[in-house]
Design a protein around this motif. Structure first.
Motif, PDB file in Angstrom:
ATOM      1  N   ILE A  39       0.853  -1.185   0.000  1.00 48.65           N
ATOM      2  CA  ILE A  39       0.000   0.000   0.000  1.00 48.65           C
ATOM      3  C   ILE A  39       0.892   1.238   0.000  1.00 48.65           C
ATOM      4  O   ILE A  39       1.614   1.501   0.967  1.00 48.65           O
ATOM      5  N   VAL A  40       0.867   1.959  -1.110  1.00 51.83           N
ATOM      6  CA  VAL A  40       1.660   3.186  -1.235  1.00 51.83           C
ATOM      7  C   VAL A  40       0.857   4.292  -0.550  1.00 51.83           C
ATOM      8  O   VAL A  40      -0.268   4.592  -0.962  1.00 51.83           O
ATOM      9  N   GLY A  41       1.412   4.865   0.520  1.00 51.58           N
ATOM     10  CA  GLY A  41       0.648   5.791   1.351  1.00 51.58           C
ATOM     11  C   GLY A  41      -0.091   5.053   2.460  1.00 51.58           C
ATOM     12  O   GLY A  41      -1.072   5.545   3.004  1.00 51.58           O
ATOM     13  N   GLY A  42       0.413   3.878   2.801  1.00 48.91           N
ATOM     14  CA  GLY A  42      -0.267   3.007   3.774  1.00 48.91           C
ATOM     15  C   GLY A  42      -0.278   3.533   5.203  1.00 48.91           C
ATOM     16  O   GLY A  42      -0.973   2.982   6.052  1.00 48.91           O
ATOM     17  N   HIS A  43       0.492   4.596   5.495  1.00 47.43           N
ATOM     18  CA  HIS A  43       0.412   5.207   6.832  1.00 47.43           C
ATOM     19  C   HIS A  43      -0.688   6.259   6.898  1.00 47.43           C
ATOM     20  O   HIS A  43      -0.971   6.794   7.965  1.00 47.43           O
ATOM     21  N   GLY A  44      -1.290   6.593   5.756  1.00 50.09           N
ATOM     22  CA  GLY A  44      -2.341   7.621   5.729  1.00 50.09           C
ATOM     23  C   GLY A  44      -3.660   7.065   6.252  1.00 50.09           C
ATOM     24  O   GLY A  44      -3.767   5.897   6.615  1.00 50.09           O
ATOM     25  N   GLN A  45      -4.657   7.934   6.278  1.00 50.29           N
ATOM     26  CA  GLN A  45      -5.940   7.579   6.904  1.00 50.29           C
ATOM     27  C   GLN A  45      -6.601   6.381   6.219  1.00 50.29           C
ATOM     28  O   GLN A  45      -6.951   5.392   6.861  1.00 50.29           O
ATOM     29  N   LEU A  46      -6.803   6.501   4.912  1.00 49.05           N
ATOM     30  CA  LEU A  46      -7.504   5.427   4.216  1.00 49.05           C
ATOM     31  C   LEU A  46      -6.588   4.221   4.010  1.00 49.05           C
ATOM     32  O   LEU A  46      -7.023   3.077   4.111  1.00 49.05           O
TER      33      LEU A  46
ATOM     34  N   MET B  63      -0.011  -7.239  -5.469  1.00 50.74           N
ATOM     35  CA  MET B  63      -0.928  -6.125  -5.721  1.00 50.74           C
ATOM     36  C   MET B  63      -0.322  -4.865  -5.119  1.00 50.74           C
ATOM     37  O   MET B  63       0.291  -4.912  -4.048  1.00 50.74           O
ATOM     38  N   VAL B  64      -0.469  -3.753  -5.821  1.00 46.34           N
ATOM     39  CA  VAL B  64      -0.044  -2.456  -5.306  1.00 46.34           C
ATOM     40  C   VAL B  64      -1.267  -1.549  -5.278  1.00 46.34           C
ATOM     41  O   VAL B  64      -2.009  -1.460  -6.260  1.00 46.34           O
ATOM     42  N   VAL B  65      -1.494  -0.913  -4.123  1.00 49.42           N
ATOM     43  CA  VAL B  65      -2.639  -0.012  -3.971  1.00 49.42           C
ATOM     44  C   VAL B  65      -2.106   1.390  -3.676  1.00 49.42           C
ATOM     45  O   VAL B  65      -1.379   1.579  -2.703  1.00 49.42           O
ATOM     46  N   VAL B  66      -2.450   2.348  -4.506  1.00 50.78           N
ATOM     47  CA  VAL B  66      -1.975   3.721  -4.322  1.00 50.78           C
ATOM     48  C   VAL B  66      -3.009   4.504  -3.518  1.00 50.78           C
ATOM     49  O   VAL B  66      -4.179   4.593  -3.912  1.00 50.78           O
ATOM     50  N   SER B  67      -2.586   5.062  -2.375  1.00 50.86           N
ATOM     51  CA  SER B  67      -3.491   5.826  -1.505  1.00 50.86           C
ATOM     52  C   SER B  67      -2.753   7.035  -0.934  1.00 50.86           C
ATOM     53  O   SER B  67      -2.515   7.132   0.266  1.00 50.86           O
ATOM     54  N   VAL B  68      -2.352   7.936  -1.821  1.00 44.98           N
ATOM     55  CA  VAL B  68      -1.601   9.137  -1.435  1.00 44.98           C
ATOM     56  C   VAL B  68      -2.485  10.364  -1.688  1.00 44.98           C
ATOM     57  O   VAL B  68      -3.535  10.244  -2.326  1.00 44.98           O
ATOM     58  N   PRO B  69      -2.120  11.551  -1.199  1.00 50.29           N
ATOM     59  CA  PRO B  69      -2.938  12.742  -1.456  1.00 50.29           C
ATOM     60  C   PRO B  69      -3.198  12.917  -2.967  1.00 50.29           C
ATOM     61  O   PRO B  69      -2.326  12.638  -3.792  1.00 50.29           O
ATOM     62  N   ILE B  70      -4.393  13.382  -3.289  1.00 45.02           N
ATOM     63  CA  ILE B  70      -4.836  13.424  -4.690  1.00 45.02           C
ATOM     64  C   ILE B  70      -3.840  14.164  -5.581  1.00 45.02           C
ATOM     65  O   ILE B  70      -3.510  13.688  -6.671  1.00 45.02           O
ATOM     66  N   HIS B  71      -3.337  15.306  -5.108  1.00 42.21           N
ATOM     67  CA  HIS B  71      -2.497  16.116  -5.995  1.00 42.21           C
ATOM     68  C   HIS B  71      -1.156  15.444  -6.296  1.00 42.21           C
ATOM     69  O   HIS B  71      -0.457  15.858  -7.209  1.00 42.21           O
ATOM     70  N   LEU B  72      -0.796  14.397  -5.524  1.00 42.10           N
ATOM     71  CA  LEU B  72       0.460  13.676  -5.774  1.00 42.10           C
ATOM     72  C   LEU B  72       0.244  12.366  -6.532  1.00 42.10           C
ATOM     73  O   LEU B  72       1.209  11.719  -6.961  1.00 42.10           O
ATOM     74  N   THR B  73      -1.026  11.956  -6.677  1.00 45.12           N
ATOM     75  CA  THR B  73      -1.326  10.598  -7.124  1.00 45.12           C
ATOM     76  C   THR B  73      -0.689  10.257  -8.464  1.00 45.12           C
ATOM     77  O   THR B  73      -0.018   9.226  -8.613  1.00 45.12           O
TER      78      THR B  73
ATOM     79  N   ASP C 288      -9.616  17.042   6.571  1.00 45.30           N
ATOM     80  CA  ASP C 288      -8.356  17.490   5.991  1.00 45.30           C
ATOM     81  C   ASP C 288      -8.575  18.537   4.889  1.00 45.30           C
ATOM     82  O   ASP C 288      -9.172  18.244   3.855  1.00 45.30           O
ATOM     83  N   ALA C 289      -8.082  19.756   5.118  1.00 44.70           N
ATOM     84  CA  ALA C 289      -8.254  20.835   4.146  1.00 44.70           C
ATOM     85  C   ALA C 289      -7.645  20.473   2.783  1.00 44.70           C
ATOM     86  O   ALA C 289      -8.225  20.762   1.731  1.00 44.70           O
ATOM     87  N   GLN C 290      -6.478  19.821   2.828  1.00 46.22           N
ATOM     88  CA  GLN C 290      -5.811  19.432   1.572  1.00 46.22           C
ATOM     89  C   GLN C 290      -6.706  18.495   0.758  1.00 46.22           C
ATOM     90  O   GLN C 290      -6.892  18.687  -0.450  1.00 46.22           O
TER      91      GLN C 290
END
Ligand code: NAD
Length: 297
Positions: free
Chosen positions: A26-33, A68-78, A222-224
């Motif tokens: 999970i890329v961004g796996g420490h984030g909320q989702l 499997m790779v799951v991308v879950s990073v902030p939208i503007h970086l996706t 989250d404002a971002q």
């Protein structure tokens, strides 16, 4: 103890539909989702690794045996993060959880030759379980190789909804961008007017309390994320501008004290809603009953 809580988590775990799958990254796996999905996959017996923002120097090592790779990073970086995933095993499933779908899906199809699916969980990280939650998905490539994943979501309790990326993004212009923006502006307006919130609440009918809750909950998040969602597509801004224009036209009616025009517009909208108007009246009565029951519990 740790051991007990671990084993009880295992006991309350979910059936694993693809036990042969190599590790999930999970890329961004420490984030909320990302964290939520880490937990769900782990509870289902999958091996899960996280690729966080500080881990790119070890990316090849983390990704080399990914199933499997799951991308879950902030939208503007996706899209820029997806562009770094050109070296995945050919049979690896590439997926993302982004709230917008066209750009990320296109980017995944371009960078990876293997199976691809776009996902949009229609919920935030604050849900207790996936029961009754909706996961929207957009087919990318080789759908036969990710049916297990869609079924796994159903085992977690979710309902699936298949749609094209373009239709998804058009729907989200109203469902997310305009709605979050009107909540944002209402919040700005309240803050500027600066009423006593406590007094407002004590004067409120349950429906207005619900409205306050719908607006206020935005500002606990989250404002971002919300800025990204609202500004993710030119069509969102065009829609918001049309709304603004209609707001202005409606105000002209007020300035002219034109109640006939008001009634005529009201009738047109009521005709447009048709049977749904009555349906929504009944549905909101049900919701208000529930809200009322839970606040008096
Ligand atoms: P978040 O900010 O909580 O998590 C994002 C994570 O990505 C963070 O841990 C961050 O450190 C990490 N990150 C940043 N740059 C990175 C990089 N270059 N490489 C690897 N990791 C990086 O955000 P979130 O709310 O979890 O949202 C993640 C995705 O989920 C977004 O695409 C969003 O649209 C989608 N989503 C969120 C919600 C929600 O309510 N939070 C709902 C549906 C969909």
């Amino acid at each position: 103890t740790m051991r007990e809580s671990y084993s009880s988590e295992n006991d309350s775990g979910f059936k694993c539909l693809n036990p042969q799958l190599r590790p999930i990254v999970i890329v961004g796996g420490h984030g909320q989702l990302g964290k939520l999905f880490c937990r769900l996959f782990e509870l289902s017996g999958y091996q899960v690794k996280t690729l966080g923002s500080q881990d790119w120097d070890r990316a090849d090592e983390i990704l080399h045996d990914a199933g499997m790779v799951v991308v879950s990073v902030p939208i503007h970086l996706t899209e820029s993060v997806i562009a770094k995933l050109g070296n995945l095993p050919e049979d690896c499933l590439l997926a993302d959880l982004t709230s917008v779908k066209s750009g990320p899906l296109q980017a995944m199809l371009e960078v990876h030759k293997g199976p691809v699916v776009g996902l949009h969980p229609m919920f935030g990280p604050d849900i207790p379980s996936l029961a009754k939650q909706v996961v929207v998905y957009c087919d990318g490539r080789n759908p036969e190789s990710y049916q297990w994943l869609l079924e796994q979501f159903q085992i977690w309790g979710a309902t699936l909804n298949r749609i094209s990326a373009i239709e998804h993004d058009q729907g989200m212009t109203l469902i997310q961008a305009l709605r979050h923006f009107t909540s944002f502006v209402y919040g700005v307006h309240l803050a500027e007017e600066d009423p006593k919130l406590e007094q407002l609440m004590s004067l409120s009918s349950p429906i207005y309390r619900l409205e306050l809750a719908m607006v206020g909950r935005l500002f606990a998040q989250d404002a971002q994320l919300y800025g990204d969602i609202i500004m993710s597509a030119p069509q969102n801004i065009a829609m918001i501008k049309r709304f603004h224009q209609r707001f202005g036209e409606a105000i002209e009616m007020l300035d002219a004290q034109d109640k006939d025009a008001f009634k005529q517009a009201f009738g047109q909208v009521s005709g447009w809603f048709g049977d749904y108007a009555e349906h929504f009246l009944a549905e909101s009565q049900g919701l208000l009953r529930q809200a009322n029951d839970s606040t008096h519990r």
